[in-house]
Design a protein around this motif. Structure first.
Motif, PDB file in Angstrom:
ATOM      1  N   VAL A 154     -14.446 -10.078   4.653  1.00  0.00           N
ATOM      2  CA  VAL A 154     -13.571  -9.205   3.835  1.00  0.00           C
ATOM      3  C   VAL A 154     -11.738 -10.413   4.467  1.00  0.00           C
ATOM      4  N   GLU A 155     -11.572  -9.726   3.640  1.00  0.00           N
ATOM      5  CA  GLU A 155      -9.499 -10.395   3.575  1.00  0.00           C
ATOM      6  C   GLU A 155      -8.788  -8.915   3.300  1.00  0.00           C
ATOM      7  N   PRO A 156      -7.751  -9.051   3.841  1.00  0.00           N
ATOM      8  CA  PRO A 156      -6.929  -6.956   4.034  1.00  0.00           C
ATOM      9  C   PRO A 156      -5.985  -8.041   2.472  1.00  0.00           C
ATOM     10  N   PRO A 157      -6.271  -7.295   1.789  1.00  0.00           N
ATOM     11  CA  PRO A 157      -5.706  -6.587   0.248  1.00  0.00           C
ATOM     12  C   PRO A 157      -4.638  -7.979   0.312  1.00  0.00           C
ATOM     13  N   GLN A 158      -3.913  -8.175  -1.666  1.00  0.00           N
ATOM     14  CA  GLN A 158      -2.887  -9.602  -1.086  1.00  0.00           C
ATOM     15  C   GLN A 158      -2.043  -9.695  -2.874  1.00  0.00           C
ATOM     16  N   TRP A 159      -0.819  -9.055  -2.352  1.00  0.00           N
ATOM     17  CA  TRP A 159      -0.267  -9.206  -3.632  1.00  0.00           C
ATOM     18  C   TRP A 159       0.113 -10.532  -4.804  1.00  0.00           C
ATOM     19  N   PHE A 160       0.090 -10.202  -5.692  1.00  0.00           N
ATOM     20  CA  PHE A 160       0.492 -12.231  -6.196  1.00  0.00           C
ATOM     21  C   PHE A 160       1.610 -11.643  -7.141  1.00  0.00           C
ATOM     22  N   ARG A 161       2.458 -10.011  -8.118  1.00  0.00           N
ATOM     23  CA  ARG A 161       3.345  -9.965  -8.820  1.00  0.00           C
ATOM     24  C   ARG A 161       3.516  -8.489  -8.638  1.00  0.00           C
ATOM     25  N   ARG A 162       4.826  -7.840  -8.671  1.00  0.00           N
ATOM     26  CA  ARG A 162       5.081  -6.640  -8.766  1.00  0.00           C
ATOM     27  C   ARG A 162       5.746  -6.380  -9.862  1.00  0.00           C
ATOM     28  N   ARG A 163       6.843  -5.220 -10.473  1.00  0.00           N
ATOM     29  CA  ARG A 163       7.262  -5.283 -11.560  1.00  0.00           C
ATOM     30  C   ARG A 163       8.042  -4.552 -11.218  1.00  0.00           C
ATOM     31  N   ARG A 164       8.022  -3.901  -9.897  1.00  0.00           N
ATOM     32  CA  ARG A 164       8.698  -2.945  -9.138  1.00  0.00           C
ATOM     33  C   ARG A 164       8.599  -2.898  -7.999  1.00  0.00           C
ATOM     34  N   PRO A 165      10.291  -2.912  -7.355  1.00  0.00           N
ATOM     35  CA  PRO A 165      10.369  -3.529  -5.855  1.00  0.00           C
ATOM     36  C   PRO A 165       9.574  -2.536  -5.337  1.00  0.00           C
ATOM     37  N   GLY A 315      -6.451  -6.614   8.643  1.00  0.00           N
ATOM     38  CA  GLY A 315      -5.123  -7.268   8.733  1.00  0.00           C
ATOM     39  C   GLY A 315      -3.797  -6.283  10.109  1.00  0.00           C
ATOM     40  N   THR A 316      -4.737  -6.167  10.762  1.00  0.00           N
ATOM     41  CA  THR A 316      -3.744  -5.585  12.299  1.00  0.00           C
ATOM     42  C   THR A 316      -2.835  -6.721  12.960  1.00  0.00           C
ATOM     43  N   GLN A 317      -3.086  -7.559  13.077  1.00  0.00           N
ATOM     44  CA  GLN A 317      -2.291  -8.672  13.402  1.00  0.00           C
ATOM     45  C   GLN A 317      -1.544  -9.683  12.531  1.00  0.00           C
ATOM     46  N   GLN A 318      -0.097  -9.403  13.019  1.00  0.00           N
ATOM     47  CA  GLN A 318       0.737  -9.630  11.828  1.00  0.00           C
ATOM     48  C   GLN A 318       1.901  -9.662  12.466  1.00  0.00           C
ATOM     49  N   THR A 319       3.042 -10.577  11.373  1.00  0.00           N
ATOM     50  CA  THR A 319       3.984 -10.337  11.578  1.00  0.00           C
ATOM     51  C   THR A 319       4.835  -9.741  10.362  1.00  0.00           C
ATOM     52  N   VAL A 320       5.899 -10.012  11.053  1.00  0.00           N
ATOM     53  CA  VAL A 320       7.075  -9.515   9.437  1.00  0.00           C
ATOM     54  C   VAL A 320       6.814 -10.045   8.945  1.00  0.00           C
ATOM     55  N   ALA A 321       7.393 -11.369   8.841  1.00  0.00           N
ATOM     56  CA  ALA A 321       7.413 -12.206   7.972  1.00  0.00           C
ATOM     57  C   ALA A 321       5.869 -12.104   7.391  1.00  0.00           C
ATOM     58  N   SER A 322       4.327 -12.419   7.973  1.00  0.00           N
ATOM     59  CA  SER A 322       3.706 -12.506   7.407  1.00  0.00           C
ATOM     60  C   SER A 322       3.671 -11.169   5.938  1.00  0.00           C
ATOM     61  N   LEU A 323       3.442 -10.102   6.324  1.00  0.00           N
ATOM     62  CA  LEU A 323       3.300  -8.934   5.663  1.00  0.00           C
ATOM     63  C   LEU A 323       4.342  -9.005   4.380  1.00  0.00           C
ATOM     64  N   ALA A 324       5.547  -9.313   4.464  1.00  0.00           N
ATOM     65  CA  ALA A 324       6.491  -9.801   3.429  1.00  0.00           C
ATOM     66  C   ALA A 324       5.565 -10.337   2.407  1.00  0.00           C
ATOM     67  N   ASP A 325       5.281 -11.375   3.533  1.00  0.00           N
ATOM     68  CA  ASP A 325       4.648 -12.679   2.240  1.00  0.00           C
ATOM     69  C   ASP A 325       2.937 -12.137   1.658  1.00  0.00           C
ATOM     70  N   ARG A 326       2.361 -11.219   2.342  1.00  0.00           N
ATOM     71  CA  ARG A 326       1.559 -10.665   2.137  1.00  0.00           C
ATOM     72  C   ARG A 326       1.662  -9.796   0.828  1.00  0.00           C
ATOM     73  N   THR A 327       2.597  -9.144   0.693  1.00  0.00           N
ATOM     74  CA  THR A 327       3.008  -7.444   0.204  1.00  0.00           C
ATOM     75  C   THR A 327       4.360  -7.352  -0.773  1.00  0.00           C
ATOM     76  N   LEU A 328       4.933  -9.121  -0.982  1.00  0.00           N
ATOM     77  CA  LEU A 328       5.560  -9.120  -2.005  1.00  0.00           C
ATOM     78  C   LEU A 328       6.714  -8.600  -1.968  1.00  0.00           C
ATOM     79  N   ALA A 329       6.980  -8.583  -0.521  1.00  0.00           N
ATOM     80  CA  ALA A 329       8.594  -7.272   0.105  1.00  0.00           C
ATOM     81  C   ALA A 329       9.481  -8.145   0.967  1.00  0.00           C
ATOM     82  N   GLY A 330      10.963  -7.838   0.791  1.00  0.00           N
ATOM     83  CA  GLY A 330      11.621  -8.548   1.890  1.00  0.00           C
ATOM     84  C   GLY A 330      11.271  -7.983   2.989  1.00  0.00           C
ATOM     85  N   GLU A 331      11.994  -8.922   3.872  1.00  0.00           N
ATOM     86  CA  GLU A 331      11.594  -8.029   5.846  1.00  0.00           C
ATOM     87  C   GLU A 331      12.132  -6.590   5.897  1.00  0.00           C
TER      88      GLU A 331
END
Length: 368
Positions: A154-165, A315-331
């Motif tokens: 199992v791998e946690p969800p990963q976003w690759f494209r977002r049309r909206r923030p 995906g319980t162990q994260q950093t702000v940067a890793s969550l931003a990268d995984r979900t295509l978001a700003g920190e």
């Protein structure tokens, strides 16, 4: 890329805006990973044991389901406006394109076997050239493709494209403050008007065409009942120097004073970036508290569900940067949404070190 099976639906209508794929024959209520109080689809899609929900929108969709031998190539990612990969645990090894309340039991797509799968959920709007030829039916507006392939881990969800923030624009609060009837004319200008707005005659024409009667703006304004402790529309008008509100047309200068619309002497035009109601008016503290809470729900609830899904799927162990990268978001979006998720008891966020976070869903029935 070997395709093991395929199912196509040319005119699928999402129930309550949610596209549903579930194990064929699975009863409603098998959704163990959904028992966490989070938004059902997040910003795009969520999944669990025998179910997947996606934000299908209002209109009919074209939906393609595929079973693949292995993960699809990344070459076609640019062809889609929204792409996320999520886990899917199949208990039956066969899935159906279904609905929220009426699973049909049809075997639309046979997977290899019961077990863990990864699903690439891809979405884009349909251009006119790709619409079906049948003009008798309501035309589909969106294309969804869901590719399933078997995985061992199992791998946690990963976003690759977002049309909206991922973090939405907050609701400025005018509908809550004014009421449906008192905001309706402004909504018509925003949603039914052209980019250059609407004249008074055009607003009246719209009203007549939509069963509001002739000379809609000249009709008496029947104010909605004000909630205890909330200002009436007359109170609001007085704050910004507007006199008696006798007709619907009297609302138009009020909208301009509140910076909901602009007026050039001929046409009313909606303002895209409307100010927060509490920034324009003097409001009681409990009203401001209510508006700020409502604005936070609109702004953060969907993205908070994305973060809950990451934690639920390991995906319980994260950093702000890793969550931003995984979900295509700003920190900054990650930090603000983690605060919201903590306040709403969706996640417990533990800061183990300056760079390490531990995310624990507050309600979880299934662990990995």
């Amino acid at each position: 890329m070997d395709v093991l099976g395929r199912h196509e639906a040319g005119n699928y209508s999402p129930e309550d805006g949610i596209l549903v794929v579930r194990d064929a024959g699975a009863g409603i209520g098998d959704d163990e990973l959904s028992d966490n109080g989070a938004h059902p689809v997040g910003t795009m899609a969520r999944s669990g044991r025998g179910w997947l929900y996606a934000s299908g929108g209002d209109g009919p969709c074209v939906v393609h389901l595929q079973a693949l031998e292995a993960r699809p190539d990344d070459e076609d990612l640019d062809a889609w406006s929204d792409v996320v990969e999520v886990p899917y645990e199949s208990l039956r090894g066969v899935v159906e394109l279904s609905s929220l309340t009426t699973p049909g039991g049809d075997e639309h797509l046979r997977l290899r076997e019961p077990g863990m799968y990864r699903v690439r959920v891809a979405h884009r709007l349909l251009p006119p050239s790709e619409l079906p030829d049948d003009e008798d039916d309501l035309q589909p507006t969106d294309l969804w493709q869901l590719d399933f392939w078997h995985v061992d881990a199992v791998e946690p969800p990963q976003w690759f494209r977002r049309r909206r923030p991922p973090v939405a624009v907050p609701d400025p609060g005018w509908t809550s403050l004014l009421g449906f009837q008192e905001i309706e004319v402004a909504n018509v200008v925003e949603w039914a008007g052209r980019a250059d707005g609407m004249s008074v005659d055009e607003i009246n024409t719209w009203g007549a065409a939509h069963y509001r009667g002739p000379n809609w703006l000249d009709q008496p304004l029947r104010s909605s009942q004000t909630r205890p402790g909330w200002p009436s529309v007359a109170d609001i008008a007085r704050q910004v120097g507007i006199g008696t509100l006798g007709t619907r047309g009297d609302l138009l200068p009020l909208y301009v004073a509140l910076r909901i619309l602009t007026f050039d002497g001929m046409r009313y035009v909606a303002i895209d970036d409307k100010p927060m109601a509490q920034d324009v008016l003097r409001l009681p503290g409990d009203v401001v508290t209510f508006l700020e809470a409502s604005q936070a729900v609109r702004q953060f609830t969907a993205y908070a569900a994305d973060l809950v899904s990451v934690a639920l799927w390991g995906g319980t162990q994260q950093t702000v940067a890793s969550l931003a990268d995984r979900t295509l978001a700003g920190e900054d979006e990650v930090r603000a949404t983690l605060r919201y998720a903590g306040d709403r008891k969706l996640l417990q966020v533990e800061q183990r070190s300056p760079d390490e976070l531990v995310l624990t869903p507050q309600s979880r029935r299934l662990t990995h």
